[in-house]
Design a protein around this motif. Structure first.
Motif, PDB file in Angstrom:
ATOM      1  N   HIS A  59       0.829  -1.220   0.000  1.00  0.00           N
ATOM      2  CA  HIS A  59       0.000   0.000   0.000  1.00  0.00           C
ATOM      3  C   HIS A  59       0.857   1.261   0.000  1.00  0.00           C
ATOM      4  O   HIS A  59       0.628   2.200   0.775  1.00  0.00           O
ATOM      5  CB  HIS A  59      -0.976   0.008   1.193  1.00  0.00           C
ATOM      6  N   ILE A  60       1.875   1.282  -0.848  1.00  0.00           N
ATOM      7  CA  ILE A  60       2.722   2.467  -1.021  1.00  0.00           C
ATOM      8  C   ILE A  60       2.892   2.714  -2.523  1.00  0.00           C
ATOM      9  O   ILE A  60       2.506   1.866  -3.337  1.00  0.00           O
ATOM     10  CB  ILE A  60       4.114   2.302  -0.333  1.00  0.00           C
ATOM     11  N   SER A  61       3.481   3.860  -2.882  1.00  0.00           N
ATOM     12  CA  SER A  61       3.639   4.161  -4.309  1.00  0.00           C
ATOM     13  C   SER A  61       4.818   3.368  -4.892  1.00  0.00           C
ATOM     14  O   SER A  61       5.678   2.875  -4.148  1.00  0.00           O
ATOM     15  CB  SER A  61       3.890   5.659  -4.496  1.00  0.00           C
ATOM     16  N   GLU A  62       4.863   3.294  -6.225  1.00  0.00           N
ATOM     17  CA  GLU A  62       5.976   2.599  -6.875  1.00  0.00           C
ATOM     18  C   GLU A  62       7.302   3.307  -6.585  1.00  0.00           C
ATOM     19  O   GLU A  62       8.335   2.662  -6.378  1.00  0.00           O
ATOM     20  CB  GLU A  62       5.723   2.485  -8.385  1.00  0.00           C
ATOM     21  N   ALA A  63       7.265   4.649  -6.550  1.00  0.00           N
ATOM     22  CA  ALA A  63       8.493   5.404  -6.238  1.00  0.00           C
ATOM     23  C   ALA A  63       8.985   5.053  -4.834  1.00  0.00           C
ATOM     24  O   ALA A  63      10.196   4.919  -4.594  1.00  0.00           O
ATOM     25  CB  ALA A  63       8.229   6.902  -6.356  1.00  0.00           C
ATOM     26  N   ASP A  64       8.048   4.868  -3.907  1.00  0.00           N
ATOM     27  CA  ASP A  64       8.435   4.487  -2.540  1.00  0.00           C
ATOM     28  C   ASP A  64       9.008   3.068  -2.488  1.00  0.00           C
ATOM     29  O   ASP A  64       9.896   2.782  -1.682  1.00  0.00           O
ATOM     30  CB  ASP A  64       7.239   4.593  -1.582  1.00  0.00           C
ATOM     31  N   VAL A  65       8.476   2.178  -3.323  1.00  0.00           N
ATOM     32  CA  VAL A  65       9.031   0.813  -3.356  1.00  0.00           C
ATOM     33  C   VAL A  65      10.510   0.897  -3.756  1.00  0.00           C
ATOM     34  O   VAL A  65      11.375   0.277  -3.114  1.00  0.00           O
ATOM     35  CB  VAL A  65       8.265  -0.093  -4.358  1.00  0.00           C
ATOM     36  N   ILE A  66      10.810   1.711  -4.773  1.00  0.00           N
ATOM     37  CA  ILE A  66      12.204   1.822  -5.236  1.00  0.00           C
ATOM     38  C   ILE A  66      13.075   2.468  -4.150  1.00  0.00           C
ATOM     39  O   ILE A  66      14.116   1.923  -3.760  1.00  0.00           O
ATOM     40  CB  ILE A  66      12.273   2.634  -6.554  1.00  0.00           C
ATOM     41  N   LYS A  67      12.619   3.624  -3.652  1.00  0.00           N
ATOM     42  CA  LYS A  67      13.470   4.409  -2.750  1.00  0.00           C
ATOM     43  C   LYS A  67      13.524   3.818  -1.333  1.00  0.00           C
ATOM     44  O   LYS A  67      14.602   3.715  -0.739  1.00  0.00           O
ATOM     45  CB  LYS A  67      12.903   5.842  -2.700  1.00  0.00           C
ATOM     46  N   ASN A  68      12.375   3.418  -0.828  1.00  0.00           N
ATOM     47  CA  ASN A  68      12.317   3.057   0.599  1.00  0.00           C
ATOM     48  C   ASN A  68      12.277   1.559   0.874  1.00  0.00           C
ATOM     49  O   ASN A  68      12.331   1.147   2.037  1.00  0.00           O
ATOM     50  CB  ASN A  68      11.108   3.736   1.250  1.00  0.00           C
ATOM     51  N   VAL A  69      12.152   0.749  -0.184  1.00  0.00           N
ATOM     52  CA  VAL A  69      12.202  -0.705   0.025  1.00  0.00           C
ATOM     53  C   VAL A  69      13.458  -1.261  -0.674  1.00  0.00           C
ATOM     54  O   VAL A  69      14.365  -1.770  -0.022  1.00  0.00           O
ATOM     55  CB  VAL A  69      10.923  -1.401  -0.505  1.00  0.00           C
ATOM     56  N   MET A  70      13.523  -1.070  -1.998  1.00  0.00           N
ATOM     57  CA  MET A  70      14.602  -1.739  -2.743  1.00  0.00           C
ATOM     58  C   MET A  70      15.983  -1.137  -2.466  1.00  0.00           C
ATOM     59  O   MET A  70      16.948  -1.863  -2.285  1.00  0.00           O
ATOM     60  CB  MET A  70      14.315  -1.671  -4.250  1.00  0.00           C
ATOM     61  N   LEU A  71      16.073   0.183  -2.476  1.00  0.00           N
ATOM     62  CA  LEU A  71      17.403   0.814  -2.411  1.00  0.00           C
ATOM     63  C   LEU A  71      17.679   1.480  -1.065  1.00  0.00           C
ATOM     64  O   LEU A  71      18.702   2.157  -0.894  1.00  0.00           O
ATOM     65  CB  LEU A  71      17.551   1.835  -3.556  1.00  0.00           C
ATOM     66  N   LYS A  72      16.780   1.270  -0.119  1.00  0.00           N
ATOM     67  CA  LYS A  72      16.852   1.972   1.176  1.00  0.00           C
ATOM     68  C   LYS A  72      18.211   1.805   1.864  1.00  0.00           C
ATOM     69  O   LYS A  72      18.764   2.765   2.405  1.00  0.00           O
ATOM     70  CB  LYS A  72      15.737   1.420   2.088  1.00  0.00           C
ATOM     71  N   ASP A  73      18.756   0.603   1.839  1.00  0.00           N
ATOM     72  CA  ASP A  73      19.979   0.330   2.612  1.00  0.00           C
ATOM     73  C   ASP A  73      21.250   0.363   1.769  1.00  0.00           C
ATOM     74  O   ASP A  73      22.316  -0.020   2.251  1.00  0.00           O
ATOM     75  CB  ASP A  73      19.850  -1.025   3.326  1.00  0.00           C
TER      76      ASP A  73
END
Ligand code: NAD
Length: 259
Positions: free
Chosen positions: A204-218
């Motif tokens: 339940h988040i945006s696609e941009a958030d998936v990239i920035k805050n899930v995939m590349l967060k660390d």
């Protein structure tokens, strides 16, 4: 030329990371076998490599099907005499929370990643043993070392490949065969592009958030790893000349996972 006339079978190489590995291997003089479920796409890739001056052939191979794997490896050996390098790369991703994960999809994912690695290894080892050398490379992931939500079978399979590589390293050593695992971070391929909207919906988040805050967060720099980065690692493992480098897993992930 680091792989002059070496015969390299790369599974799942019609697309993505496998295609980049096959392309670099061909540039380095290898005779490359593009083995993929999708024969038509495999031949498109093989033809592109030949048009660029490389040596490449395509074979249809579902890595979960023992008969198809054996037939594909036999076709390659008939054409080029042996197998020097196996890159077991074919893979898929399926995301669901554990309590909703359909059992059939769990089994499908494990079959492609684990049965595929086992069957291709089993088919290639006799040729490597016969010549007293070979390099087996498994496409792991940061998920060989770390877990993420929604990826139960993928994380399980990718951890399992490290175990398989260690066994191949031990059994293969007497025959000059090495086995290692490449562990990429997120690489922008069709496999990842498919996950972005799926994860956005699940979380339940945006696609941009998936990239920035899930995939590349660390990661250390917010960057995707590239197919060329991974191809370089695959060349390093394939060309390494001795058993000094075996049973290892190497992470290339912009620092997402640090050992
Ligand atoms: P991709 O979808 O671009 O390519 C996968 C290829 O595998 C396709 O050509 C597909 O036809 C083939 N394939 C699928 N099922 C097959 C089967 N049963 N038999 C033979 N071929 C089959 O994906 P990619 O991102 O290039 O992934 C390649 C490998 O890298 C996978 O093992 C994946 O888990 C791993 N990996 C990818 C990433 C990433 O971020 N893209 C990160 C870490 C690891």
């Amino acid at each position: 030329m680091q792989l002059k006339d070496k015969v390299a079978i790369v599974t799942g190489s019609a697309s993505g990371i496998g295609k980049a590995i096959a392309t670099l291997y061909a540039k380095e003089g290898a005779r490359v076998v593009i083995a993929d479920l999708n024969k038509e796409a495999a031949e498109v890739t093989a033809k592109a490599l030949r048009d660029a001056g490389g040596q490449a052939m395509s074979v249809a191979m579902d890595v979960t099907d023992e008969t198809a794997v054996n037939a594909g490896v036999a076709e390659a050996v008939k054409a080029w005499g042996t197998v020097d390098v196996l890159v077991s790369n074919a893979g898929i991703q399926i995301v669901h929370p554990l309590e909703e994960f359909p059992f059939a999809q769990w089994k499908k994912l494990l079959a492609i990643h684990l049965d595929g690695a086992f069957l291709t290894t089993k088919a290639c080892l006799p040729h490597m043993y016969q010549q007293g050398s070979g390099s087996v490379i498994y496409m792991g992931s940061v998920h060989s070392k770390e877990a993420s939500k929604l990826k139960a079978p993928y994380v399980t399979a990718k951890h399992g490949l490290i175990g398989l590589a260690k066994v191949v390293a031990k059994e293969g050593a007497a025959h000059g065969v090495r086995a290692n695992v490449i562990c990429p971070g997120f690489v922008r391929t069709p496999l990842v592009d498919k996950q972005i909207p799926e994860q956005a919906a699940e979380l339940h988040i945006s696609e941009a958030d998936v990239i920035k805050n899930v995939m590349l967060k660390d990661t250390v720099d917010g960057q995707f790893t590239t197919v060329d980065d991974i191809a370089r690692v695959a060349l390093f493992f394939a060309a390494f000349p001795t058993n000094a480098l075996t049973g290892q897993s190497l992470v290339a992930s912009h620092g997402w996972f640090m050992q």
